[in-house]
Write an enzyme that holds these catalytic residues in place. Structure first.
Site, short mmCIF file in Angstrom:
data_model
loop_
_atom_site.label_atom_id
_atom_site.label_comp_id
_atom_site.label_asym_id
_atom_site.label_seq_id
_atom_site.Cartn_x
_atom_site.Cartn_y
_atom_site.Cartn_z
N THR A 193 -4.46 -29.65 -1.38
CA THR A 193 -5.62 -29.54 -0.47
C THR A 193 -5.17 -30.05 0.90
O THR A 193 -4.57 -29.31 1.66
CB THR A 193 -6.84 -30.33 -1.00
OG1 THR A 193 -6.47 -31.69 -1.24
CG2 THR A 193 -7.35 -29.71 -2.27
N LYS A 229 -1.53 -33.45 -7.15
CA LYS A 229 -2.06 -33.27 -5.80
C LYS A 229 -2.93 -34.48 -5.47
O LYS A 229 -3.55 -35.09 -6.36
CB LYS A 229 -2.85 -31.97 -5.64
CG LYS A 229 -4.14 -31.83 -6.34
CD LYS A 229 -5.41 -32.39 -5.77
CE LYS A 229 -5.53 -32.47 -4.30
NZ LYS A 229 -6.83 -33.15 -3.96
N THR A 238 -8.23 -39.16 -5.89
CA THR A 238 -8.66 -37.77 -5.88
C THR A 238 -7.46 -37.02 -6.13
O THR A 238 -6.70 -36.71 -5.24
CB THR A 238 -9.12 -37.26 -4.55
OG1 THR A 238 -10.32 -37.84 -4.28
CG2 THR A 238 -9.36 -35.77 -4.60
N GLU A 252 -3.53 -39.53 3.60
CA GLU A 252 -4.04 -38.98 4.86
C GLU A 252 -3.87 -39.95 6.02
O GLU A 252 -4.45 -41.02 6.04
CB GLU A 252 -5.51 -38.62 4.71
CG GLU A 252 -5.73 -37.40 3.85
CD GLU A 252 -7.20 -37.22 3.46
OE1 GLU A 252 -8.01 -38.13 3.75
OE2 GLU A 252 -7.52 -36.18 2.86
N ASN A 312 -10.67 -37.69 8.46
CA ASN A 312 -11.86 -37.78 7.63
C ASN A 312 -13.16 -37.70 8.41
O ASN A 312 -14.23 -37.79 7.83
CB ASN A 312 -11.80 -39.05 6.78
CG ASN A 312 -10.75 -38.92 5.71
OD1 ASN A 312 -10.88 -38.07 4.83
ND2 ASN A 312 -9.69 -39.70 5.81
#
Lengths: 382, 382
Positions: free
Chosen positions: A145, A167, A178, A258, A377
């Site tokens: 993703t 992932k 996640t 991230e 985000n």
């Protein structure tokens, strides 16, 4: 070195049209046997996505013959319609393979509250089935993703191996991130042993990643054993290999978190219990103030102590030692070495906390809190 | 409208040379009586600063005659030397006032692990004593750290009043924020009633601020009652006034949180218990993903549900309703109104969660997670 390296597995990764950019977004992993032992762990979030609700039933008998995964939509909070989509996808896989849908695990990842286009998924399953082969790398790519790189691992045993793909790039929090993970092995490992091994492996790897304290609704880790090597390793040997595979994937997830500038390993020494060590490590991993300080290359040990103080772990608040990158900046809860001697410029940062309350230890991993994290985000839904 | 508006109180705020910029950094608040009832609450962080260790002993008998506060250094994790500094400051105040040091509360705020220059503090106390008067505003200014404005409040009763001042602009977390608060009243309120009133007032105000999930080592809220008005209000009337004062100060702290673009009120309705409502509200207030989304003006209710799911509160995961700014974007855990109709541009954002599990409710306040927050907490030690 992929999930299709162990004997008895085929995979495919295709574009089903869920990702706006036309990238690969559907993966299929099939266990051709001869054995179909499996074990899974799921998010502990009580708000679970439809694929979790389905797959929890699938894995109960310890038999899984295929895992189908999609990116581009989490199928979470999409109501009865969403659950029917998950079920239809499992049936489509089962129809192609000539097996029962109840042996097909389904995983989805992406935005919550967004219905997945069912026909796209069904067509994608057919295409993936037609393309099954030694395509572990394509499958790993199809589940990405916000990941910047695909994550794969291979651990070799004596005549058997463990392959894996994962992932995940955010919401890396306790009791799974996640994160979707599929592990394969051609060792002979009965389902009960697989379950014990998977729980032992995830407990010290994925469960100790805490990138941003947020827990996902869709996390799934599934391991399938084909027995195709004909070799039965000892349970300790298998646990060691599986733990090595999970830890390697966890570190790949951490490095791809991230917007992070630093990977931070928080090691708690001399705790009364391992749970205490994890609780203390996690409290520091969750401190936005501490994480922002690391981003600013500021060895702010006061923020470490303030976090430790929020826990119920056994320790004497007046007798804590803290080191950053090996420099003991705090001894007996007072300033010790000059913090200016701590160089935080490299990506890897270590924090060591001595609780002086016992002999247990644990390491929890997190990332720093950066402008890029806020940007990723806030600028995009995910 | 300050802490010196109620009769019987004098205050001063002076520069003792702790702040590098030469600003005011020492405040003294004196209760001239005739009564000296008091109550205090402190941080629940187990790692407590030296002034907390001292003041916890001071307040035990319900008598406090003065509060001395300094910014420019938290005097936390500074060892025995630091505790002696706290004690010396209390003695200096007591010597000037002709009272016992054991009736002097000491509060400090600033960087952890930094020794406060003792002589500066002692000289500052003398200067503050010499300047005592109706100087509540100066005292409020002297306790500022990263605050952009000083915070004061006055609530009027029938012939009596409650004044207050606060500092705090980050680490606003459960069981008090990084926050120093002094409240004064000229009502007649015996210490036991003051204690009950203060706990009732802080429980629904400061305790429900959760700006960044970080809990300070130095938080103190002290209320002193001089009885100088000669009026004894009913306990409910007094609780109401004190709660109003605390809530007003809490909202001032929220609006001044470091780097925030939005104030977010998370209201949880129809919870089985008030504790459940607070737990759910706090879980959302602690989600970096949700807070970053609000910064990006993204009404990402999926992140709200994912946070609710991490709690132990009573609810049916398949039957949750969520509204943002009054728009019910999620009903029965499925998409409802179009999130695009939610306008998040204004500073004040409301999130309403209906748990459908009872009849209790609570509101928790937080801020969004912004680039400015990361900047303030990475570029400067605090």
């Amino acid at each position: 070195m992929s999930i299709t390296t162990p004997q008895g597995f085929r995979a495919a990764g295709v574009s089903a049209g869920l990702k706006a950019n036309g990238g690969k977004d559907l993966a299929l992993v099939v266990n051709d046997g001869p054995r179909h032992d499996s074990a899974s762990v799921f998010t502990s979030n009580r708000c679970k996505a439809n694929p979790i609700l389905w797959s929890q039933e699938v894995v109960k008998d310890g038999v899984v013959r295929a895992v189908v995964l999609n990116s581009g939509g989490a199928n979470c909070y999409t109501g009865a319609e969403g659950f029917q989509t998950t079920h239809a996808v499992a049936e489509q896989v089962a129809g192609n393979l000539g097996i029962g849908a109840i042996d097909v695990v389904v995983c989805s990842t992406g935005l919550i509250g967004l219905a997945n286009p069912r026909q796209n998924l069904l067509d994608g399953v057919d295409e993936a089935y037609a393309g099954l082969g030694d395509h572990g790398a394509e499958a790993a790519e199809a589940i990405m993703t916000t990941d910047s790189v695909s994550k794969q691992v291979l651990v070799e045993g004596a005549g058997w191996s463990v392959g894996g793909m994962a992932k995940g790039a955010g919401m890396l929090a306790p009791q799974l991130a996640t994160m979707l993970v599929v592990l394969t092995t051609d060792a002979v490992v009965p389902a009960a042993d697989l379950d014990a091994a998977l729980r032992a492996a995830t407990r010290v790897s994925f469960d100790r990643l805490d990138s941003d304290g947020c827990m996902s609704t869709n996390d799934t880790v599934t391991v399938m054993a084909s027995g195709a090597s004909g070799i039965t390793p000892s349970l300790p040997d298998f646990i060691e290999a599986l733990t090595q595979a999970c830890t390697d994937l966890a570190m790949q997830l951490l490095r791809d978190a991230e917007g992070a500038d630093h990977e931070i390993a928080i090691t708690v020494l001399n705790a009364a219990t391992e749970d205490d060590a994890v609780e203390v490590g996690r409290s520091v991993a969750r401190s936005n103030l501490f994480k922002a300080a690391v981003f600013g290359n500021d060895p702010n040990w006061g923020r470490v102590l303030a976090s430790i103080g929020t826990t119920d772990a056994a320790f004497d608040p007046a007798d804590l030692d803290v080191a950053m990158n090996g420099v003991w900046v705090c001894k007996q809860s007072t300033p010790h070495a000059d913090p200016a001697t701590v160089d935080l410029k490299q990506r890897e940062v270590s924090v060591t906390i001595d609780l002086k309350a016992g002999s247990e230890r644990a390491t929890v991993w997190t990332n720093d809190l950066t402008h890029a994290y806020v940007h990723e985000n806030s600028a995009y839904s995910s």
